[in-house]
Design a protein around this motif. Structure first.
Motif, PDB file in Angstrom:
ATOM      1  N   MET A   1       0.825  -1.174  -0.034  1.00 24.65           N
ATOM      2  CA  MET A   1      -0.066  -0.050   0.017  1.00 24.65           C
ATOM      3  C   MET A   1       0.881   1.332  -0.183  1.00 24.65           C
ATOM      4  O   MET A   1       0.387   2.236  -0.652  1.00 24.65           O
ATOM      5  CB  MET A   1      -0.971  -0.163   1.193  1.00 24.65           C
TER       6      MET A   1
ATOM      7  N   THR B   1      -5.885   6.329  -3.838  1.00 22.19           N
ATOM      8  CA  THR B   1      -5.421   6.162  -2.670  1.00 22.19           C
ATOM      9  C   THR B   1      -6.128   6.710  -1.497  1.00 22.19           C
ATOM     10  O   THR B   1      -6.246   7.843  -1.391  1.00 22.19           O
ATOM     11  CB  THR B   1      -4.182   6.796  -2.428  1.00 22.19           C
TER      12      THR B   1
ATOM     13  N   ILE C   1      -3.928   6.173   4.305  1.00 23.85           N
ATOM     14  CA  ILE C   1      -2.702   5.614   4.028  1.00 23.85           C
ATOM     15  C   ILE C   1      -1.532   6.166   4.604  1.00 23.85           C
ATOM     16  O   ILE C   1      -0.465   5.792   4.929  1.00 23.85           O
ATOM     17  CB  ILE C   1      -2.508   5.394   2.327  1.00 23.85           C
TER      18      ILE C   1
END
Length: 314
Positions: free
Chosen positions: A256, A300, A304
């Motif tokens: 990720m 995204t 994150i």
């Protein structure tokens, strides 16, 4: 006349590698969540400023109110959510420090949750609040920031050390910690032992202990002079998950982070994580997050920001 004897004492070079990672203020609404994740060689501190926040550390859940503090030990699953209608605000930061003694003290002494009146909270709050102010200076003075970080580290170290001293002789380094360190090495430089086809399905206890794709764990066990069964048991007792689950969480987080913060091709990311081909990696990634690596890169999620890429081999 006093005659001085010649004397020369040499001390080692001191070059600590310390980093304050992703410090931030945040206000969040009701029903906000930060999914469970872990940090490898860094600890996290979070001070609740307003409202109520529910924190998870391992298998323990605690509701925190304004003034309460949580310290997240390295390598422990944790997450947050707000279930109250008024939302919450907090200050959060991560400190990367490869101090073996301090990391061991985190393993043995950290309670994770510290109320406003707890002695460790009272010792840390002045430095955390000063750090909050210093971070807003313009121009930013890194040395001033790091001075507060060092005070935070020292306050934690002193408190944990005092607790440990009252218990008697120091405990030996937990084998589970050494297992985790070896798994990190696999992540930094994948080898043929980690180039395995991962399946989207979760591994059962029987599968994890059967040797399915587990040559890397057997090798770690040999290095530590313990059986792979004992290795598995020690790790689960310490971190609430199997070594394979831990490896897969690190792979997921690394994937990720690399997709979100680098321009590396998906093929290169797959190889760095030890996958035999990009199709295998894509299938596993979809099982993790519900979309393809390409789809994740285009959209995204904001959350994150709490992940950090593992350092590469030197």
């Amino acid at each position: 006349m006093t005659t001085l004897k010649a004397n020369h004492i040499t001390f080692p070079h001191i070059r600590p590698d310390i980093c304050l990672y992703a410090p931030h203020f945040r206000s969040v609404p009701s029903e906000w969540t930060c999914g469970k994740h872990l940090h490898h060689m860094m600890f996290e501190f979070l001070l609740v400023l307003e409202g109520r926040l529910t924190a998870f550390h391992g298998n323990v859940e605690q509701e925190l109110k304004a003034g309460d503090l949580v310290l997240i030990s390295p390598m422990h699953l944790h997450g947050y959510e707000v279930i109250q209608t008024e939302g919450a605000s907090f200050f959060d930061g991560h400190i990367i420090i490869e101090d073996e003694v301090l990391l061991h003290l985190f393993e043995t002494e950290n309670l994770a949750f510290y109320s406003k009146s707890h002695p460790l909270n009272e010792a840390l709050q002045p430095w955390i609040k000063e750090l909050m102010e210093v971070l807003q200076d313009s121009p930013l003075r890194p040395t001033k920031v790091m001075l507060d970080v060092l005070h935070i580290i020292e306050a934690i170290h002193s408190y944990f050390k005092e607790k440990a001293t009252k218990k008697g002789p120091a405990q030996q380094r937990e084998p589970a910690y050494l297992i985790a360190k070896e798994i990190e090495k696999l992540m930094r430089k994948p080898t043929l032992t980690t180039l395995i086809e991962e399946t989207p399905a979760s591994f059962s206890e029987a599968e994890e202990g059967s040797g399915l794709g587990s040559n890397w764990l057997e090798e770690i066990s040999r290095q530590l002079n313990i059986s792979s069964r004992h290795c598995h048991r020690l790790f689960r007792q310490a971190y609430g998950m199997s070594p394979r689950q831990y490896l897969m969480i690190l792979k997921q987080q690394e994937a990720m982070q690399l997709l979100a913060s680098s321009n590396e091709t998906i093929e290169n990311i797959a190889y760095r994580l030890g996958y035999v081909n990009v199709q295998s990696f894509s299938r596993q990634f979809a099982a993790w997050v519900g979309c393809t690596p390409g789809g994740f890169r285009k959209n995204t999620p904001e959350t994150i920001n709490y992940l950090m890429s593992l350092p590469q081999s030197k």
